[in-house]
Design a protein around this motif. Structure first.
Motif, PDB file in Angstrom:
ATOM      1  N   ILE A  26       0.845  -1.198   0.000  1.00 44.95           N
ATOM      2  CA  ILE A  26       0.000   0.000   0.000  1.00 44.95           C
ATOM      3  C   ILE A  26       0.877   1.243   0.000  1.00 44.95           C
ATOM      4  O   ILE A  26       1.979   1.257   0.546  1.00 44.95           O
ATOM      5  CB  ILE A  26      -1.005   0.038   1.164  1.00 44.95           C
ATOM      6  CG1 ILE A  26      -0.302   0.085   2.525  1.00 44.95           C
ATOM      7  CG2 ILE A  26      -1.979  -1.111   1.088  1.00 44.95           C
ATOM      8  CD1 ILE A  26      -1.246   0.368   3.681  1.00 44.95           C
ATOM      9  N   VAL A  27       0.393   2.275  -0.640  1.00 45.81           N
ATOM     10  CA  VAL A  27       1.130   3.532  -0.740  1.00 45.81           C
ATOM     11  C   VAL A  27       0.417   4.565   0.122  1.00 45.81           C
ATOM     12  O   VAL A  27      -0.778   4.796  -0.036  1.00 45.81           O
ATOM     13  CB  VAL A  27       1.215   3.998  -2.206  1.00 45.81           C
ATOM     14  CG1 VAL A  27       1.883   5.354  -2.299  1.00 45.81           C
ATOM     15  CG2 VAL A  27       1.973   2.968  -3.035  1.00 45.81           C
ATOM     16  N   LEU A  28       1.164   5.152   1.022  1.00 41.30           N
ATOM     17  CA  LEU A  28       0.623   6.124   1.956  1.00 41.30           C
ATOM     18  C   LEU A  28       0.924   7.539   1.461  1.00 41.30           C
ATOM     19  O   LEU A  28       2.021   8.059   1.656  1.00 41.30           O
ATOM     20  CB  LEU A  28       1.212   5.896   3.350  1.00 41.30           C
ATOM     21  CG  LEU A  28       1.019   4.485   3.911  1.00 41.30           C
ATOM     22  CD1 LEU A  28       1.864   4.285   5.160  1.00 41.30           C
ATOM     23  CD2 LEU A  28      -0.447   4.220   4.184  1.00 41.30           C
ATOM     24  N   ALA A  29      -0.048   8.144   0.816  1.00 38.19           N
ATOM     25  CA  ALA A  29       0.135   9.484   0.263  1.00 38.19           C
ATOM     26  C   ALA A  29       0.501  10.486   1.358  1.00 38.19           C
ATOM     27  O   ALA A  29       1.309  11.389   1.130  1.00 38.19           O
ATOM     28  CB  ALA A  29      -1.133   9.928  -0.463  1.00 38.19           C
ATOM     29  N   ASP A  30      -0.071  10.298   2.558  1.00 38.51           N
ATOM     30  CA  ASP A  30       0.211  11.207   3.670  1.00 38.51           C
ATOM     31  C   ASP A  30       1.667  11.163   4.113  1.00 38.51           C
ATOM     32  O   ASP A  30       2.126  12.059   4.807  1.00 38.51           O
ATOM     33  CB  ASP A  30      -0.676  10.872   4.872  1.00 38.51           C
ATOM     34  CG  ASP A  30      -2.145  11.160   4.621  1.00 38.51           C
ATOM     35  OD1 ASP A  30      -2.479  11.830   3.630  1.00 38.51           O
ATOM     36  OD2 ASP A  30      -2.969  10.687   5.435  1.00 38.51           O
ATOM     37  N   LEU A  31       2.379  10.109   3.728  1.00 38.55           N
ATOM     38  CA  LEU A  31       3.784   9.955   4.123  1.00 38.55           C
ATOM     39  C   LEU A  31       4.710   9.993   2.911  1.00 38.55           C
ATOM     40  O   LEU A  31       5.697   9.256   2.833  1.00 38.55           O
ATOM     41  CB  LEU A  31       3.965   8.662   4.918  1.00 38.55           C
ATOM     42  CG  LEU A  31       3.148   8.570   6.211  1.00 38.55           C
ATOM     43  CD1 LEU A  31       3.405   7.246   6.908  1.00 38.55           C
ATOM     44  CD2 LEU A  31       3.450   9.727   7.141  1.00 38.55           C
ATOM     45  N   GLY A  32       4.379  10.824   1.970  1.00 37.59           N
ATOM     46  CA  GLY A  32       5.252  11.031   0.819  1.00 37.59           C
ATOM     47  C   GLY A  32       5.192   9.953  -0.235  1.00 37.59           C
ATOM     48  O   GLY A  32       6.150   9.766  -0.984  1.00 37.59           O
ATOM     49  N   GLY A  33       4.089   9.228  -0.290  1.00 35.06           N
ATOM     50  CA  GLY A  33       3.949   8.193  -1.303  1.00 35.06           C
ATOM     51  C   GLY A  33       4.780   6.953  -1.026  1.00 35.06           C
ATOM     52  O   GLY A  33       5.115   6.201  -1.934  1.00 35.06           O
ATOM     53  N   THR A  35       5.499   3.207   0.966  1.00 38.52           N
ATOM     54  CA  THR A  35       4.821   2.068   1.595  1.00 38.52           C
ATOM     55  C   THR A  35       5.158   2.134   3.088  1.00 38.52           C
ATOM     56  O   THR A  35       6.116   2.828   3.482  1.00 38.52           O
ATOM     57  CB  THR A  35       5.317   0.731   1.024  1.00 38.52           C
ATOM     58  OG1 THR A  35       6.680   0.536   1.404  1.00 38.52           O
ATOM     59  CG2 THR A  35       5.142   0.653  -0.486  1.00 38.52           C
ATOM     60  N   PRO A  36       4.417   1.419   3.935  1.00 35.00           N
ATOM     61  CA  PRO A  36       4.793   1.394   5.349  1.00 35.00           C
ATOM     62  C   PRO A  36       6.231   0.917   5.570  1.00 35.00           C
ATOM     63  O   PRO A  36       6.948   1.491   6.404  1.00 35.00           O
ATOM     64  CB  PRO A  36       3.772   0.429   5.962  1.00 35.00           C
ATOM     65  CG  PRO A  36       2.551   0.627   5.113  1.00 35.00           C
ATOM     66  CD  PRO A  36       3.108   0.785   3.718  1.00 35.00           C
ATOM     67  N   GLU A  37       6.672  -0.100   4.839  1.00 35.92           N
ATOM     68  CA  GLU A  37       8.058  -0.568   4.991  1.00 35.92           C
ATOM     69  C   GLU A  37       9.056   0.523   4.614  1.00 35.92           C
ATOM     70  O   GLU A  37      10.058   0.719   5.303  1.00 35.92           O
ATOM     71  CB  GLU A  37       8.306  -1.811   4.139  1.00 35.92           C
ATOM     72  CG  GLU A  37       7.798  -3.070   4.762  1.00 35.92           C
ATOM     73  CD  GLU A  37       8.248  -4.321   4.023  1.00 35.92           C
ATOM     74  OE1 GLU A  37       8.819  -4.220   2.918  1.00 35.92           O
ATOM     75  OE2 GLU A  37       8.022  -5.414   4.571  1.00 35.92           O
ATOM     76  N   GLU A  38       8.790   1.229   3.530  1.00 37.23           N
ATOM     77  CA  GLU A  38       9.679   2.318   3.116  1.00 37.23           C
ATOM     78  C   GLU A  38       9.677   3.439   4.148  1.00 37.23           C
ATOM     79  O   GLU A  38      10.733   4.022   4.437  1.00 37.23           O
ATOM     80  CB  GLU A  38       9.258   2.863   1.755  1.00 37.23           C
ATOM     81  CG  GLU A  38       9.479   1.909   0.608  1.00 37.23           C
ATOM     82  CD  GLU A  38       8.821   2.353  -0.685  1.00 37.23           C
ATOM     83  OE1 GLU A  38       9.247   1.855  -1.737  1.00 37.23           O
ATOM     84  OE2 GLU A  38       7.874   3.179  -0.659  1.00 37.23           O
ATOM     85  N   ALA A  39       8.515   3.729   4.695  1.00 39.48           N
ATOM     86  CA  ALA A  39       8.417   4.781   5.705  1.00 39.48           C
ATOM     87  C   ALA A  39       9.209   4.405   6.955  1.00 39.48           C
ATOM     88  O   ALA A  39       9.904   5.256   7.528  1.00 39.48           O
ATOM     89  CB  ALA A  39       6.955   5.040   6.038  1.00 39.48           C
TER      90      ALA A  39
END
Length: 72
Positions: A26-33, A35-39
């Motif tokens: 999933i891509v979290l737009a609120d966190l700069g596009g 994924t949770p793992e990338e964040a």
């Protein structure tokens, strides 16, 4: 929130297997596009990531604290 608590909440809400898939896809737009793992890898607070996942996946407030904790 520690990273281990983030994963516990993910597993509680989505199941052990699916939570890992969700965190990779999933891509979290609120966190700069990201994924949770990338964040997590970028050093973003696990709490902020959890809130973004909950918002995107429509997790109701009564389930955002995990299975054993009910909101006041």
């Amino acid at each position: 929130m520690r990273t281990s608590a983030f994963w516990r909440l993910m597993d509680d809400e989505f199941g052990g297997g699916y939570s890992r898939t969700l965190a990779r896809t999933i891509v979290l737009a609120d966190l700069g596009g990201r994924t949770p793992e990338e964040a997590l890898g970028a050093g973003i607070s696990p709490r902020d990531i959890w809130v973004a996942v909950c918002d995107l996946q429509d997790v109701p407030p009564e389930r955002r604290l995990g299975k054993d904790i009910t909101p006041k």
